[in-house]
Design an enzyme around this catalytic site. Sequence first.
Site, short mmCIF file in Angstrom:
data_model
loop_
_atom_site.label_atom_id
_atom_site.label_comp_id
_atom_site.label_asym_id
_atom_site.label_seq_id
_atom_site.Cartn_x
_atom_site.Cartn_y
_atom_site.Cartn_z
N ALA A 118 31.09 30.39 40.60
CA ALA A 118 30.00 29.51 40.53
C ALA A 118 30.23 28.23 40.95
CB ALA A 118 29.73 29.48 38.87
N GLU B 57 40.34 22.33 40.57
CA GLU B 57 40.61 23.55 40.20
C GLU B 57 42.08 23.42 39.46
OE1 GLU B 57 39.40 26.95 40.01
OE2 GLU B 57 41.59 27.06 39.31
N ASN C 69 38.15 34.47 38.15
CA ASN C 69 37.99 35.86 38.16
C ASN C 69 37.22 36.41 39.05
OD1 ASN C 69 38.93 36.33 35.61
ND2 ASN C 69 36.97 36.27 34.42
N THR C 70 36.35 35.51 40.07
CA THR C 70 35.56 36.01 40.91
C THR C 70 36.39 36.76 42.10
OG1 THR C 70 33.93 34.30 40.47
CG2 THR C 70 33.47 35.20 42.51
N GLY D 35 35.37 43.41 41.83
CA GLY D 35 35.15 44.61 42.75
C GLY D 35 34.11 44.16 43.89
N ASP E 132 38.63 26.55 28.73
CA ASP E 132 38.65 24.75 28.79
C ASP E 132 37.53 24.18 28.77
OD1 ASP E 132 41.25 25.95 29.53
OD2 ASP E 132 41.46 24.44 30.93
N ARG F 182 28.15 49.73 28.97
CA ARG F 182 29.76 49.36 29.01
C ARG F 182 30.20 49.44 27.65
NH1 ARG F 182 30.75 44.85 33.83
NH2 ARG F 182 30.79 46.31 35.42
N HIS G 261 34.67 40.30 29.81
CA HIS G 261 33.77 39.21 30.18
C HIS G 261 33.26 38.69 28.71
CE1 HIS G 261 30.61 37.57 32.87
NE2 HIS G 261 30.02 37.55 31.77
N ALA H 135 27.03 39.55 37.05
CA ALA H 135 27.84 38.37 37.00
C ALA H 135 28.01 37.67 38.38
CB ALA H 135 29.02 38.84 36.38
P1 FAD Z 1 35.71 32.08 37.67
O1 FAD Z 1 35.58 32.71 38.91
O2 FAD Z 1 36.69 32.58 36.52
O3 FAD Z 1 36.01 30.54 37.96
C1 FAD Z 1 36.42 29.78 37.03
C2 FAD Z 1 37.28 28.82 37.71
O4 FAD Z 1 37.57 27.51 36.87
C3 FAD Z 1 38.82 29.37 37.66
O5 FAD Z 1 39.47 29.15 39.01
C4 FAD Z 1 39.58 28.50 36.73
O6 FAD Z 1 40.75 28.37 36.97
C5 FAD Z 1 38.99 27.11 36.97
N1 FAD Z 1 39.23 26.41 35.56
C6 FAD Z 1 38.91 26.55 34.20
N2 FAD Z 1 39.64 25.83 33.57
C7 FAD Z 1 39.62 24.55 34.33
C8 FAD Z 1 39.96 23.22 34.14
N3 FAD Z 1 40.34 22.76 32.86
N4 FAD Z 1 40.17 22.52 35.14
C9 FAD Z 1 39.88 22.88 36.43
N5 FAD Z 1 39.52 24.13 36.71
C10 FAD Z 1 39.28 25.16 35.69
N6 FAD Z 1 30.98 40.91 38.13
C11 FAD Z 1 30.14 41.51 39.11
O7 FAD Z 1 28.74 41.05 38.95
N7 FAD Z 1 30.59 42.40 39.98
C12 FAD Z 1 31.84 42.92 40.10
O8 FAD Z 1 32.03 43.93 40.94
C13 FAD Z 1 32.76 42.25 39.00
N8 FAD Z 1 33.76 42.69 38.93
C14 FAD Z 1 34.86 42.14 38.31
C15 FAD Z 1 36.16 42.53 38.37
C16 FAD Z 1 37.24 41.90 37.50
C17 FAD Z 1 38.52 42.44 37.77
C18 FAD Z 1 36.91 40.89 36.65
C19 FAD Z 1 37.88 39.77 35.92
C20 FAD Z 1 35.54 40.40 36.60
C21 FAD Z 1 34.56 41.00 37.27
N9 FAD Z 1 33.24 40.80 37.32
C22 FAD Z 1 32.32 41.41 38.25
C23 FAD Z 1 32.93 39.28 36.43
C24 FAD Z 1 32.86 38.48 37.42
O9 FAD Z 1 33.73 38.39 38.40
C25 FAD Z 1 32.76 37.00 36.79
O10 FAD Z 1 32.08 37.12 35.52
C26 FAD Z 1 32.61 35.74 37.50
O11 FAD Z 1 32.95 36.05 38.65
C27 FAD Z 1 32.90 34.49 36.77
O12 FAD Z 1 32.64 33.40 37.68
P2 FAD Z 1 32.82 31.78 37.31
O13 FAD Z 1 32.61 31.11 38.62
O14 FAD Z 1 32.03 31.64 36.29
O15 FAD Z 1 34.27 31.86 36.96
#
Ligand code: FAD
Length: 595
Positions: free
Chosen positions: A145, A164, A172-173, A177, A359, A418, A532, A576
């Site tokens: 995101a 970051e 998590n992204t 998968g 956080d 799920r 999640h 997600a």
């Molecule tokens: P993230 O990708 O987790 O990014 C958040 C970032 O913020 C991280 O890099 C973190 O380190 C950083 N951060 C946190 N706090 C701070 C701070 N204080 N200062 C600076 N940086 C910070 N969803 C699907 O739709 N399809 C799938 O196939 C799928 N497979 C999955 C497989 C796994 C193993 C996992 C764990 C999840 C999966 N999901 C899937 C869910 C999906 O991947 C996540 O919900 C989504 O990627 C979250 O994206 P995000 O950008 O919100 O968070």
Amino acid sequence: MKKILSVILALALMMTAVLAVADTSYTATVDSQIGGVGAVTVTVTLADDGSIAAVTVDECKDTPGICELPCEQLPAAMVAANSINVDTVAGATLTSNAILAGVKAALENGGVDTTALMEKKEIVVEKAADETLEADVVVIGAGGAGLAAAISAEQNGAKVIVVEKMPKVGGNTILAGGAVNAVEDRSEFAIKQNDSVYWHYWQTLNGGDWQGDPELVMTLVENAYDGIQWTKELGMEWLGEDAVFMVSGGLWPRAWKPAGMASAGFFETYGKYIDAHPETMNLMLNTKAEKILTDASGAACGIIATGETGNTITINAKSVVVATGGFAKNVALRQAYDSIWGILDEKVMSTNHEGATGDGVKMLQALNADFVQMGNIQLLPLGDPKTGSLSGNIEHGVDTRIFVNKSGLRYGNEAGRRDDMTRDLFAQEDAYMWIVMDSDTYPTGDEVNNFGETANQLVEAGRAVKADTLEELAEKMGVPAENLVATIAEYNRHCIGGDLENQPDEFGRTLFGPAIDNGPFYAGARVPTVHHTMGGVRIDTQCRVYNENGEIIENLYAAGEVTGGIHGSNRLGGNALADTIVFGRIAGESAALCK
Ligand code: FAD
């Protein structure tokens, strides 16, 4: 005689060379205990005085995007500190530990006393000067995101800084998968699939027990397909319609797959864009946001972060995007909020990366932001029994998989929601089950699962078992053979050609692929795992953040897993990643265009 002497001399020289190498270089292979397919192989070379001259990681099969940093940083750190007792790399603890253990084992196997090398050496890092930076938009978090938001903000004319906290992008992204639910409404393919944007909308709301905000859900499903096209315009490659599948808990075959290794393609693509725009984009790793700054009117106007050396970095910006992901790795937080499971202590492992500690929740709470459905925490029944990781899972999609418990019996609908599948698993002995597949999925065993691991590698690493017959497989699984054979026979009756209308499945499953009858057979064990956090900060369809009084906090935006109210009580698999693209893009645009 001369000839004999020169041969002896040559042999002696060769022996010396071999001994010299054998005396100073030591190699060992250890199990990394990770998701990655087991082994890490390292070589350590000692100088004449016994100090560490070099370390190389010869092989590491951990997930791409995770293994690179420890493989690069730890050898240098060990040489610099002349110690095996150096700090692990954040976000890659298991791989780091495996590398350190490998070096120790290599030396000890070679008869070297490691006592002195195990001493922890204090490495003094000079603190960099505090600094103040300026940007139009500051994005917290370089996961899916966050980077979608950053690029979208840049495309809308903003100068962007992304912070970051981890030493790498991805969150998590990058572990995902790669399944992304999206429908191109009224397209030929959608019609063939009996799918539509409205059906995606209805299933998302229904699958989340109608707790999701209908407007946010509509925004998600209406923009998901366009989101994939946007990543294509940025250069990301996707597999075609033939590869569209039903991901676990996705409830419909509408998940698109990236062409490369799972979700790594997002970061190759986003990374290239950032690299190509050095004037307008600045990505700061190892930089942890601590606080969101607000001006006298309460509008967000920047952040305070801690840099790699502990220095304070103030970033003044017109607007702030919070994209810090979820809190599945924060046991205290998930226990405090959980309203579904009641058992989310540290014994229940998680699929998430180490930085998923919530956080963003804490920073937003300090601004009196409003939170919704924080108790809605999603578990999956698909965790690795040692680590909770999703990797190592031998399944490809829902239609070809079957779950059996320790008695070799099926116990539920493998194509269900799920939460239902996880509840069913908790009711089994030791909350432990096996996924069973056959050679239709792995004709040679060299084909990969959804995480880039081949079945043969998983078997070799002891993470799956393989046998020519179901009886042998049952023995390797430790389940009663007669039960497994009968279970598979009963299951096969429903598979392609079965008469589901007159002979429905006893667990209500309606999606069946080909029968499991083509040996060799494979089985892999799985346990429940926290996956999640569906609750989060309340946003509107422009990703603006609400406070507890129902007012918008000006110039503050959020996207991704840190937000709540989209997925309700149960997120559909594949929604997600779509969420990160759709709401990341919107948040970036809103943040760039705000006054
Ligand atoms: P993230 O990708 O987790 O990014 C958040 C970032 O913020 C991280 O890099 C973190 O380190 C950083 N951060 C946190 N706090 C701070 C701070 N204080 N200062 C600076 N940086 C910070 N969803 C699907 O739709 N399809 C799938 O196939 C799928 N497979 C999955 C497989 C796994 C193993 C996992 C764990 C999840 C999966 N999901 C899937 C869910 C999906 O991947 C996540 O919900 C989504 O990627 C979250 O994206 P995000 O950008 O919100 O968070």
